[in-house]
Design an enzyme around this catalytic site. Structure first.
Site, PDB file in Angstrom:
ATOM      1  N   ASP A 129      22.584  22.499  59.766  1.00  0.00           N
ATOM      2  CA  ASP A 129      23.516  22.336  60.865  1.00  0.00           C
ATOM      3  C   ASP A 129      23.765  20.868  61.194  1.00  0.00           C
ATOM      4  O   ASP A 129      22.822  20.082  61.316  1.00  0.00           O
ATOM      5  CB  ASP A 129      22.958  23.049  62.106  1.00  0.00           C
ATOM      6  CG  ASP A 129      23.871  22.937  63.309  1.00  0.00           C
ATOM      7  OD1 ASP A 129      25.012  23.411  63.230  1.00  0.00           O
ATOM      8  OD2 ASP A 129      23.433  22.363  64.331  1.00  0.00           O
ATOM      9  N   GLU A 146      26.423  21.054  56.838  1.00  0.00           N
ATOM     10  CA  GLU A 146      27.590  21.004  57.715  1.00  0.00           C
ATOM     11  C   GLU A 146      27.733  19.557  58.150  1.00  0.00           C
ATOM     12  O   GLU A 146      26.815  18.981  58.746  1.00  0.00           O
ATOM     13  CB  GLU A 146      27.414  21.884  58.955  1.00  0.00           C
ATOM     14  CG  GLU A 146      28.667  21.841  59.838  1.00  0.00           C
ATOM     15  CD  GLU A 146      28.400  22.133  61.307  1.00  0.00           C
ATOM     16  OE1 GLU A 146      29.390  22.300  62.048  1.00  0.00           O
ATOM     17  OE2 GLU A 146      27.240  22.184  61.714  1.00  0.00           O
TER      18      GLU A 146
END
Length: 607
Positions: free
Chosen positions: A259, A296
């Protein structure tokens, strides 16, 4: 050198307790029903001791300097919530059935992102198993699950997790998670975990009680950054590297989606992500299994996916926001917030060819130059989507695409996704035009924190003025969570069922290599901004062509004479997909055709 942490069940009710607390003078492990035991400290600040007579399921905490008691930062199970006792589990007790499973390379994946709590009515790991046949029928070979580390309450996106080693109790805990992954592997489906290494959630976060896990050198959107390059950072890095290896080795995950890696701040000689990638390489050599790491990132920086010898971190892939934003803005005409940087057909054409739109261009939204060139990178390094949890859930009302565009537009969007040369990722329910929203939800126990989240969410939409006209859904309300669950009765609705079959056909074509001619730099694009049309043509031996019309009106398009005859592969507006047109099976080079509004056709040259 890696250092195991937490409570390791050895055998015959013997457990080794290890916790890092370098600045403490005394650390004890305390139990709910037996005397406490003082641990022994080493030079690195780890406190450790093997303790006998500790059966599986025993409750324990750590007492620091004879003052306060806290759950284990590396707890494997928090059955009573984030503020209560940690529980002993036997990490090796599960009997796996996937010994022949070797994983799937990223280049072959069709990824399906899902949230455990809202994917099914039950919201558990076990319930996912009941939907695997649906995913197999669709053609999915990999699921990516939103974070499942223990968070407060029983409903959350997962990014508020505070026990990175503990699988969420309300989902089914560690045993339920292992059964789900085992069942996926038995059916040939890989499983990727969304892992959060850029922050720890606010409620139940006791890491700072144990040691300098955070640094004030840097600030992130969530406060002080995790300490990856300051004093004592070696052991903080160990904490997260051990977490990665646990998920892959013990739980048999096939990889991680990392993330917001742009908020993992590390200015040391070896970035945490590179060290993580190297450790996973070692594990891959040890197990013979294929693992993937996907970042990401909004940096558009190929350093993330470049190999080590080119100064890169060596990750297998990264999400590409540019592809989503280019397609979304052309479809919806939205131009607020970060969407102001997109909206042109030429940008969509560029995204189709090379993933990055911003590869050194100035961004008016960010007010700076963004990105570098992805030239020479493999197309399989890039994961693209037309919907995902971020782009839906971070809207004020959590609307999915079916609430924003027409049914024909949905088919056009899906066709663009799968014909592109990149790795496709779907968001749960996308394949049958799910209309229920996916909203932001929490179940915090601290009233002040709940209020702060409610106010913070409203502030996040300052850039999206048009969205603020709707009713704001309270993240804390259970209805917000319940309203976000999928409606699985899609086969009762002809239009939704037609879209499912359309997705299924597109995935079949993708997996058979029908669009591989676009996986080359030998493609040309022709754009008409005014008419909102795009032509993509491969000049490879097996010529392939895709025509896209993003206009709300039919548009005439001239077929290239690169081939004398073109064979129809797919027409999104065809009656078989609930369209209104009958298309011939063949077209002549140089022929002018009328391409229906919001549709695409894909043609290949006849030999």
């Amino acid at each position: 050198m890696r250092r195991k942490i937490g409570a390791a069940y050895n055998s015959n009710e013997k457990v080794t307790f290890t916790v890092w607390a370098p600045l403490k003078n005394k650390v004890e492990v305390i139990f709910k029903d037996k005397p406490s035991v003082v641990l022994t400290k080493d030079l690195s600040g780890y406190w450790e001791k093997e303790v006998s007579g500790i059966p599986v399921g025993s409750y324990y905490k750590f007492r620091l300097d004879e003052k306060e008691d806290f759950p284990d930062p590396a707890s494997r199970f928090q059955p009573l919530g984030v503020h209560s006792w940690s529980a002993i589990v036997n990490q090796n007790s599960y009997s796996w059935n996937d010994s022949s499973w070797k994983g799937i390379p990223l280049a072959q994946m069709v990824i399906y992102e899902l949230h455990i709590g809202t994917f099914t009515s039950e919201g558990t790991f076990k319930a996912v198993i009941s939907k695997l046949d649906h995913l197999l029928d669709l053609g999915i070979n990999c699921i990516e699950i939103l974070p499942i580390s223990q968070f407060p309450g029983d409903r959350n996106w997962g990014y508020d997790g505070v026990y990175p080693f503990a699988a969420q109790e309300s989902y089914g805990g560690p045993e339920g998670l292992k059964k789900m992954i085992d069942a996926c592997h038995e059916k040939g489906v890989a499983v990727i975990l969304d892992a959060v290494y850029n922050h720890i959630g606010p409620e139940g976060n006791y890491l700072s009680q144990f040691g300098p896990y955070f640094t004030d050198k840097y600030q992130t959107p969530w406060g002080a950054a995790l300490n990856f390059d300051d004093k004592y950072s070696d052991e903080v890095r160990n904490f997260f590297l051990e977490n990665t290896l646990m998920w892959l080795e013990e739980f048999h995950f096939d990889g991680l989606r990392l993330d917001a890696i742009h908020e993992i701040i590390d200015r040391g000689a070896k970035h945490l992500l590179k060290e993580l990638s190297l450790e996973v390489d070692k594990l891959q050599q040890k197990t013979g299994k294929e693992y993937v790491l996907i970042a990401e990132s909004d940096l558009n920086d190929i350093k993330i996916i470049n190999p080590y010898e080119k100064g890169g971190f060596g990750l297998e892939g990264q999400w590409v926001d540019d592809f989503h934003h280019s397609l979304h803005t052309v479809l919806t005409s939205e131009n607020e917030g970060y969407y102001m940087d997109y909206g042109k057909m030429e940008q969509l054409a560029k995204a189709f060819k090379q993933a990055f739109v911003y590869d050194g261009q100035y961004s008016h939204f960010r007010k700076r130059t963004v990105g570098n060139s992805p030239a020479g990178m493999e197309f399989s390094n890039f994961v693209v989507s037309i919907q995902n949890h971020d782009q839906i859930g971070n809207r004020l009302l959590g609307e999915r695409l079916p609430k924003l565009i027409s049914f024909e537009g949905l088919k056009l969007a899906a066709g663009t996704l799968f014909t592109s040369p990149f790795i496709p990722m779907l968001f749960m329910g996308e394949e049958f035009a799910e209309e229920n929203p996916f909203q932001y939800f929490i179940s915090h126990g601290d009233p002040d924190l709940v209020k702060a989240v409610q106010q913070g969410r409203k502030r996040e939409f300052e850039y999206f003025n048009s969205q603020t006209k709707g009713d704001f859904s309270d993240p804390q309300a259970r209805e917000t969570f319940n309203d976000s669950k999928l409606n699985w009765a899609f086969k009762e609705e002809p239009t939704k069922n037609a879209l499912f079959k359309y997705y299924k056909y597109l995935i079949q074509l993708k997996k058979k290599g029908a669009f591989n001619a676009f996986r080359t730099d030998k493609i040309t694009t022709e754009v008409d901004e005014e008419r909102k049309t795009l032509l993509v043509l491969s000049s490879a031996d097996n010529k392939l062509m895709a025509l896209f019309n993003f206009n709300n009106e039919n548009e005439g398009m001239l077929l290239p004479e690169a081939a004398k005859s073109w064979e129809l592969i797919l027409a999104s507006a065809d009656k078989k997909w609930n369209g209104t047109y009958d298309f011939p099976s063949d077209f002549a080079g140089g022929e002018k055709i009328s391409l229906p509004a919001n549709s695409l056709i894909i043609l290949k040259s006849r030999r």
